[in-house]
Design an enzyme around this catalytic site. Structure first.
Site, short mmCIF file in Angstrom:
data_model
loop_
_atom_site.label_atom_id
_atom_site.label_comp_id
_atom_site.label_asym_id
_atom_site.label_seq_id
_atom_site.Cartn_x
_atom_site.Cartn_y
_atom_site.Cartn_z
N SER A 1 0.84 -1.20 0.00
CA SER A 1 0.00 0.00 0.00
C SER A 1 0.87 1.26 0.00
O SER A 1 1.70 1.43 -0.89
CB SER A 1 -0.96 -0.04 1.19
OG SER A 1 -2.00 0.88 1.04
N ASP B 1 -9.51 -6.06 -4.58
CA ASP B 1 -9.06 -4.88 -3.82
C ASP B 1 -10.04 -3.73 -4.04
O ASP B 1 -10.25 -3.29 -5.17
CB ASP B 1 -7.65 -4.48 -4.29
CG ASP B 1 -6.99 -3.45 -3.38
OD1 ASP B 1 -7.71 -2.72 -2.68
OD2 ASP B 1 -5.74 -3.38 -3.38
N HIS C 1 -7.57 -5.83 -0.34
CA HIS C 1 -6.38 -4.99 -0.20
C HIS C 1 -5.43 -5.51 0.87
O HIS C 1 -4.22 -5.35 0.74
CB HIS C 1 -6.83 -3.56 0.14
CG HIS C 1 -5.71 -2.57 0.19
ND1 HIS C 1 -4.99 -2.20 -0.95
CD2 HIS C 1 -5.16 -1.88 1.22
CE1 HIS C 1 -4.06 -1.32 -0.61
NE2 HIS C 1 -4.13 -1.11 0.69
#
Length: 337
Positions: free
Chosen positions: A148, A278, A306
């Site tokens: 991320s 995601d 995610h």
């Protein structure tokens, strides 16, 4: 029953009841304390040791296991509002003899937080480089992993300090434009239009908002008790003001597409892992990276959101190990040729 025997059972029962009652009371009254104890215990069980490194007046907090050897060390960069312990679920499935380093990102957990610091993606990459030099991790090129926000930083790091790394793993990285808006991006746009940007979905302040965030980040539906949700919120609330400032920094024009702007400079063999479902960062970002990085290996995980590190830790660990083994094999073949 003999009176002495009865007394023994009463005493034994009372002795056992005290820690049980203490645990129940802690669970009900101080769930956040239990969460901290949980991470402390898990680190010990996995052999991860916490250390601090200083660069001038700046302090980095990190955990590590193993020592540098013939295989590359692995440095792991966590995502927005997380901390070094988020990697423990993957550490569990990595060999004990691998040298692993998990660092708290700038401003997070035990690493220095300063209003004067540069929390842009490039600013964070510079800080991580300082950390690497502090612990002399770059004596030999190492394998860099980021997820991320940490994936955005990792990609920029690989582009800016290519001599430091031998290979790269990006897990659902931020910093890329997308042809398809994710659920999270749509939520942000609605909040901007209604001028309620203070209610960022990734910065919960109630158990209900925490539950919504977990649903947003995970395809797998975890059944989390209300008390644990409360504990997770309690741990985060003191830091929410910083998280808001950081979030606005990393979605600003300077950082929003940092990985995209730097990806053509990435020369190290790169692995991209992305959850197909995601809802935070659309999976189409994987093809963007694949088209720009020459030696790019893409793995799309079905039925995964995610939070790849939490949802599919064993699979992620195996993919990283397989990637490193493949690179080692290629390197050996080149030396023999």
């Amino acid at each position: 029953m003999d009176l002495d025997v009865l007394n023994m059972f009463v005493i034994a029962g009372g002795t056992l009841a005290i820690p049980i009652l203490a645990f129940v009371a802690s669970f009900l009254l101080w769930p956040s304390a239990l969460i901290r104890i949980y991470y402390w215990y898990w680190r010990r069980a996995l052999g991860m040791q916490v250390r601090y490194a200083n660069y001038d007046d700046y302090q980095f907090c990190y955990s590590y296991r193993g020592r540098p050897g013939y295989r590359p060390s692995i440095l792991m960069l966590h995502g927005f509002s997380a901390h070094k312990d988020m990697w423990l679920s993957i550490v569990k499935f990595l060999p004990n003899n691998l040298h692993l380093v998990c660092v708290d990102m700038p401003g997070h957990e035990g690493t220095t937080r300063s209003d004067l610091d540069d929390y842009s993606i490039s600013g964070q990459a510079k800080r991580i480089h300082q950390f690497v030099e502090c612990i002399k991790l770059n004596r030999k090129p190492f394998h860099l992993v980021g997820t991320s926000m940490g994936g955005n930083v990792a990609g920029v790091y690989a582009a800016q300090y290519p001599e430091d790394i031998c290979s790269l793993t990006l897990i659902c990285p931020a910093g890329l434009p997308s042809t398809t808006d994710s659920k999270f991006v749509k939520q942000l746009r609605e909040l901007q239009e209604s001028k309620r940007i203070d209610r960022i979905p990734l910065i919960p302040s109630t158990p209900e908002e925490m539950a919504d965030m977990l649903k947003l980040c995970s395809y797998v539906r975890f059944k989390v008790p209300q008390q644990i949700l409360q504990g997770l919120v309690d741990v985060r609330i003191p830091h929410n003001e910083f998280y808001r400032k950081l979030f606005l920094e990393i979605v600003d024009e300077k950082s929003r597409h940092s990985l995209h702007e730097n990806m053509s400079k990435i020369k190290a063999p790169t692995q991209v892992i992305w959850g197909k479902q995601d809802q935070v960062l659309d999976v189409s970002g994987a093809s963007v990276l694949a088209s720009a990085i020459p030696d790019c290996h893409v793995y799309i995980l079905e039925n995964c959101g995610h939070s790849v590190v939490v949802e599919r830790p064993r699979k992620t660990a195996n993919l990283i190990l397989e990637f490193l083994a493949l690179l080692h094999s290629i390197d050996n073949n080149k030396k023999q040729a």
